[in-house]
Design a protein around this motif. Sequence first.
Motif, PDB file in Angstrom:
ATOM      1  N   LEU A 124     -79.300  89.854  19.356  1.00 39.04           N
ATOM      2  CA  LEU A 124     -79.558  88.728  18.460  1.00 39.04           C
ATOM      3  C   LEU A 124     -80.582  87.835  19.150  1.00 39.04           C
ATOM      4  N   GLY A 125     -81.483  87.256  18.348  1.00 33.45           N
ATOM      5  CA  GLY A 125     -82.599  86.508  18.946  1.00 33.45           C
ATOM      6  C   GLY A 125     -82.316  85.035  19.115  1.00 33.45           C
ATOM      7  N   MET A 126     -83.311  84.337  19.629  1.00 30.92           N
ATOM      8  CA  MET A 126     -83.250  82.881  19.791  1.00 30.92           C
ATOM      9  C   MET A 126     -83.084  82.220  18.422  1.00 30.92           C
ATOM     10  N   PRO A 127     -82.378  81.072  18.359  1.00 33.14           N
ATOM     11  CA  PRO A 127     -82.318  80.363  17.077  1.00 33.14           C
ATOM     12  C   PRO A 127     -83.706  79.841  16.688  1.00 33.14           C
ATOM     13  N   VAL A 128     -84.002  79.925  15.399  1.00 37.48           N
ATOM     14  CA  VAL A 128     -85.307  79.491  14.899  1.00 37.48           C
ATOM     15  C   VAL A 128     -85.092  78.439  13.814  1.00 37.48           C
ATOM     16  N   ALA A 155     -73.114  85.090   2.127  1.00 38.91           N
ATOM     17  CA  ALA A 155     -73.243  86.320   2.918  1.00 38.91           C
ATOM     18  C   ALA A 155     -73.444  85.986   4.395  1.00 38.91           C
ATOM     19  N   THR A 156     -74.268  84.972   4.663  1.00 39.27           N
ATOM     20  CA  THR A 156     -74.532  84.583   6.052  1.00 39.27           C
ATOM     21  C   THR A 156     -73.273  84.019   6.705  1.00 39.27           C
ATOM     22  N   LEU A 157     -72.569  83.193   5.934  1.00 46.68           N
ATOM     23  CA  LEU A 157     -71.348  82.594   6.478  1.00 46.68           C
ATOM     24  C   LEU A 157     -70.321  83.698   6.786  1.00 46.68           C
ATOM     25  N   ALA A 158     -70.179  84.643   5.887  1.00 46.32           N
ATOM     26  CA  ALA A 158     -69.211  85.728   6.093  1.00 46.32           C
ATOM     27  C   ALA A 158     -69.581  86.550   7.331  1.00 46.32           C
ATOM     28  N   LEU A 159     -70.881  86.786   7.484  1.00 45.31           N
ATOM     29  CA  LEU A 159     -71.331  87.564   8.639  1.00 45.31           C
ATOM     30  C   LEU A 159     -71.031  86.821   9.944  1.00 45.31           C
ATOM     31  N   LEU A 160     -71.295  85.526   9.936  1.00 43.67           N
ATOM     32  CA  LEU A 160     -71.011  84.730  11.141  1.00 43.67           C
ATOM     33  C   LEU A 160     -69.531  84.828  11.503  1.00 43.67           C
ATOM     34  N   ALA A 201     -84.860  84.770  14.224  1.00 44.04           N
ATOM     35  CA  ALA A 201     -86.096  84.999  13.470  1.00 44.04           C
ATOM     36  C   ALA A 201     -85.876  85.994  12.325  1.00 44.04           C
ATOM     37  N   ARG A 202     -84.884  86.881  12.488  1.00 34.98           N
ATOM     38  CA  ARG A 202     -84.592  87.833  11.402  1.00 34.98           C
ATOM     39  C   ARG A 202     -83.520  87.293  10.459  1.00 34.98           C
ATOM     40  N   ARG A 203     -83.274  86.000  10.518  1.00 36.84           N
ATOM     41  CA  ARG A 203     -82.324  85.287   9.647  1.00 36.84           C
ATOM     42  C   ARG A 203     -80.902  85.816   9.807  1.00 36.84           C
ATOM     43  N   ARG A 204     -80.570  86.230  11.019  1.00 41.00           N
ATOM     44  CA  ARG A 204     -79.193  86.638  11.309  1.00 41.00           C
ATOM     45  C   ARG A 204     -78.476  85.473  11.983  1.00 41.00           C
ATOM     46  N   PRO A 205     -77.197  85.270  11.653  1.00 41.07           N
ATOM     47  CA  PRO A 205     -76.480  84.141  12.266  1.00 41.07           C
ATOM     48  C   PRO A 205     -76.294  84.345  13.769  1.00 41.07           C
ATOM     49  N   VAL A 206     -76.577  83.286  14.540  1.00 42.44           N
ATOM     50  CA  VAL A 206     -76.376  83.379  15.989  1.00 42.44           C
ATOM     51  C   VAL A 206     -75.374  82.338  16.490  1.00 42.44           C
ATOM     52  N   MET A 249     -63.605  63.784  10.047  1.00 42.15           N
ATOM     53  CA  MET A 249     -63.662  65.233   9.908  1.00 42.15           C
ATOM     54  C   MET A 249     -63.229  65.833  11.240  1.00 42.15           C
ATOM     55  N   ALA A 250     -62.545  66.958  11.167  1.00 38.99           N
ATOM     56  CA  ALA A 250     -62.188  67.687  12.392  1.00 38.99           C
ATOM     57  C   ALA A 250     -63.226  68.773  12.590  1.00 38.99           C
ATOM     58  N   LEU A 251     -63.799  68.788  13.785  1.00 32.29           N
ATOM     59  CA  LEU A 251     -64.851  69.742  14.087  1.00 32.29           C
ATOM     60  C   LEU A 251     -64.219  70.993  14.672  1.00 32.29           C
ATOM     61  N   ALA A 252     -64.683  72.156  14.245  1.00 36.11           N
ATOM     62  CA  ALA A 252     -64.193  73.418  14.802  1.00 36.11           C
ATOM     63  C   ALA A 252     -65.381  74.222  15.316  1.00 36.11           C
ATOM     64  N   GLY A 253     -65.204  74.840  16.458  1.00 40.91           N
ATOM     65  CA  GLY A 253     -66.271  75.618  17.061  1.00 40.91           C
ATOM     66  C   GLY A 253     -66.768  74.939  18.327  1.00 40.91           C
ATOM     67  N   PRO A 254     -67.960  75.243  18.749  1.00 42.97           N
ATOM     68  CA  PRO A 254     -68.912  76.137  18.095  1.00 42.97           C
ATOM     69  C   PRO A 254     -68.568  77.604  18.321  1.00 42.97           C
ATOM     70  N   ALA A 255     -68.956  78.438  17.350  1.00 48.85           N
ATOM     71  CA  ALA A 255     -68.901  79.881  17.554  1.00 48.85           C
ATOM     72  C   ALA A 255     -70.286  80.294  18.006  1.00 48.85           C
ATOM     73  N   LEU A 256     -70.381  80.813  19.212  1.00 48.01           N
ATOM     74  CA  LEU A 256     -71.689  81.120  19.796  1.00 48.01           C
ATOM     75  C   LEU A 256     -71.796  82.615  20.032  1.00 48.01           C
ATOM     76  N   LEU A 257     -72.826  83.209  19.449  1.00 45.77           N
ATOM     77  CA  LEU A 257     -72.983  84.660  19.561  1.00 45.77           C
ATOM     78  C   LEU A 257     -74.062  85.033  20.572  1.00 45.77           C
ATOM     79  N   LEU A 258     -74.684  84.035  21.182  1.00 47.79           N
ATOM     80  CA  LEU A 258     -75.706  84.313  22.197  1.00 47.79           C
ATOM     81  C   LEU A 258     -75.070  84.293  23.576  1.00 47.79           C
ATOM     82  N   PRO A 259     -75.629  85.036  24.527  1.00 47.81           N
ATOM     83  CA  PRO A 259     -75.098  85.009  25.896  1.00 47.81           C
ATOM     84  C   PRO A 259     -75.406  83.669  26.564  1.00 47.81           C
TER      85      PRO A 259
END
Lengths: 370, 420
Positions: free
Chosen positions: B146-150, B159-164, B201-206, B219-229
């Motif tokens: 997965l690439g750098m956030p853009v 669809a993006t939310l479900a993938l994340l 850059a490929r519009r994939r959730p990171v 509001m109660a904050l949840a996360g972050p969910a981080l998919l990058l190393p």
Amino acid sequence: MNGFALDRLVPAHVRAFEAYVPSPPDDVLRRRFGIAHLHRLNNNENPLGPPAACREILARWDPRDAALYPQGDGWHLRRALAARFGLDAEQVILGNGANEVIAFVIKAFCEPGDNIVTADRTFAVYEWLASFSGVAPRLVPLRDDGFDDAALLRAIDARTRLLFLCNPNNPTGSWWDHARLARFLDAVDGRCIVVADEAYAEFAEDPDFPDSFALMARHPNLVVFRTFSKMWGLAGLRIGWMAAAPEVAATVRKTSISYSVNLLALEAARAAVWDVEHIAATRAHVGAARARLGALAGRLGLKMVGAIGNFAMLHLPVADTVVHRRLMARGVMARAMTSFRYPGWLRVSFGSDEAMEAFAGALEVVLAEA
Amino acid sequence: MTSEDDAPRLTLPPGVRFAAVGAEFIRGIAAATGIEARLAERMALIAEEVLAASPATAVAVTLALRDRRHAVRLDVVFASAELDLAGLDQSRDRDVEDAAGVGLYLAARLADHLTTEPAGRGGLRLGFDLARAYPARAVPAPPDGLGMPVGTPVDPDDATLALLVDWAEAKGAGGPAFRTAARVLDQRAAGDLFARVALDARRRPVGGLFWQPFGRRLMALAGPALLLPEGPARKALVEALLDSALAGLVRGTVQGLVVLEAAPGMKRADFEVVGHLPDAQGGHPVLFRALEEDPGGITWVAPELRDWVAGMVRRLALGRDIEASPPPARASGAAMAAETDRAAGRVTLRPLLAAADAAEVAEANVALFRGQGFSQMRALLDLGRPEHAGFAQGLLRAGLAPAALIPDAAGDLLLLAATA
Ligand SMILES: Cc1ncc(COP(=O)(O)O)c(C=O)c1O
């Protein structure tokens, strides 16, 4: 009373809106935060106060005149301003602060379903007034801390009635010069009213700062806001004004409120027009304060933003809302910028030397504690 | 989301005579709107019990059933707030003869979640939620590389939310809110969850950050969910997610963000520590981020809590007038609402109705849930409400201790907690 269902009577856009709650008076703040003195550096006021001629008017004022209504539309003041800027008095409209003038303009041009275009990180009142009038605010992100002409142009659509350009921008102090504003007006090409809110114009020393009153002749869709709250030190009396091409002004006049500017404000403002010595003294104060704040920012390793205006922003290493509170507890009130969509930034007005020193001392301690 | 929509509703006189009518209405609506029979039957039972138990002072009772996707919600609105709600309190030891009381008691036990709020014109709204179950499924793992956030993080499409969520679940990232994509989509569609997701850059959730309503203005904050190393890109991702969440939330009704269980990677400097919650590891910090300036306010405390609250007010540099609460106007009939999370063994108590017997009621509630095997006890008191102080005394007696003071100038929230 059983038949009164308030919700039924309130439009959805008002129901959805959260009322603005101003900060409490100083005596209440002092008690709550347990402090003996509070330096207010949160409202971009002028620590030099109003010009000498205004002071004299206020000092000589006969309290018995409080019983009388003011003249209803600022006859003399409009003439004085018009003469100063080469306008016709009918082009000038006064309001109870520039804030009220924003309301006049939105009422004159927008109906529910229309939109206004402005920036995401600018003076909040355009966005608020539009929202609770059922008019959608379209917020265009700033680019490099300034209004982004190309993106603003893209945001204009068939329902756009007004575009608010805060020049110089509160809170970033960024600004467009004359040529850029002229090019922008060409590109807008009359599709909507363009408001240049020049609340801080009198702080601009650069000769390239727009002469908007001149541009108005070629661009009748340009409206200019000014205020007596900033340079002129009359924030407490609440008086601001706008100028526009005659037919635009005639339209706004319909939704303006006569008698809304009080007698003292009218007379004090008239005495202020156009005291260049006061302007010079204020600019000198602002220049010195900016230099000292810059030195402090350098010492503390904080980024500082702000070119024109009696304020600047500092980028903090910790949450601005926390620093705001901790400064309050040390008797200094600055503005936390999360609500301006600048999380982690603090805006500080260039107040009196004493207040600026108190701010510098308190900030150093608060950041050291963090 | 509970009042101004067009959910079908039925208004009936209170009392047992119309209870069956109300239940039939619920069954009918459920059948017409495709709510599954298992939930429909439980809701019909709740409606029946509530109607049967509603006192004559209620004047009129309105039922509305709505499908909130991740939950089914029954709203029961009483035209008058002068009600005896003790039956809703799960701790009340009911005399079986007291049929009305048992009804409300049962209704409360049948729901997964009970909320109360004032309704218009001095009325009262009870909201009973039944959670939908989601079938377990295997989740796909995120792709390598997965690439750098853009660009700035977005409010994602479904669809993006479900993938994340799938990828976070596969990686064990983000914490419990980032599990079961179908539920997350339903929560968002119901207005109970909000999200920002960063894309490459490929519009994939990171990476992503969620928030959910917490009390009146937070509001109660949840996360972050981080998919990058680990690394600078991941750090920038955390910053960008929080900044875009803040920018999206300001200038509205939300005053601040609370983090009860921070996922790894949350940047502490953007928050302040407002307390600690006990856990198996000896405790973890409760984080808070105010969105608006805090101009100070009044905080009402019970004498037993005064020192603790005053200490926190000083430590957090809050501008507060600390006041002693006046005694409540009602002599008896105090009640608490309970929100249970059976999987986590956790129950959170909140005052429902204040009265002079608040302390005993609070103590009884804690005892009841301990008896049912709940191991994590929590309670939330709104210190902006003078009449709630009495509950604190009972909660302290039952072994809870103040854990966090969540600042809100219009009413600080005091979080109390205990582990069994
Ligand atoms: C950009 C801008 N416009 C308008 C105003 C409102 O000024 P007034 O005091 O005249 O209402 C302010 C005040 O802070 C401002 O910053």
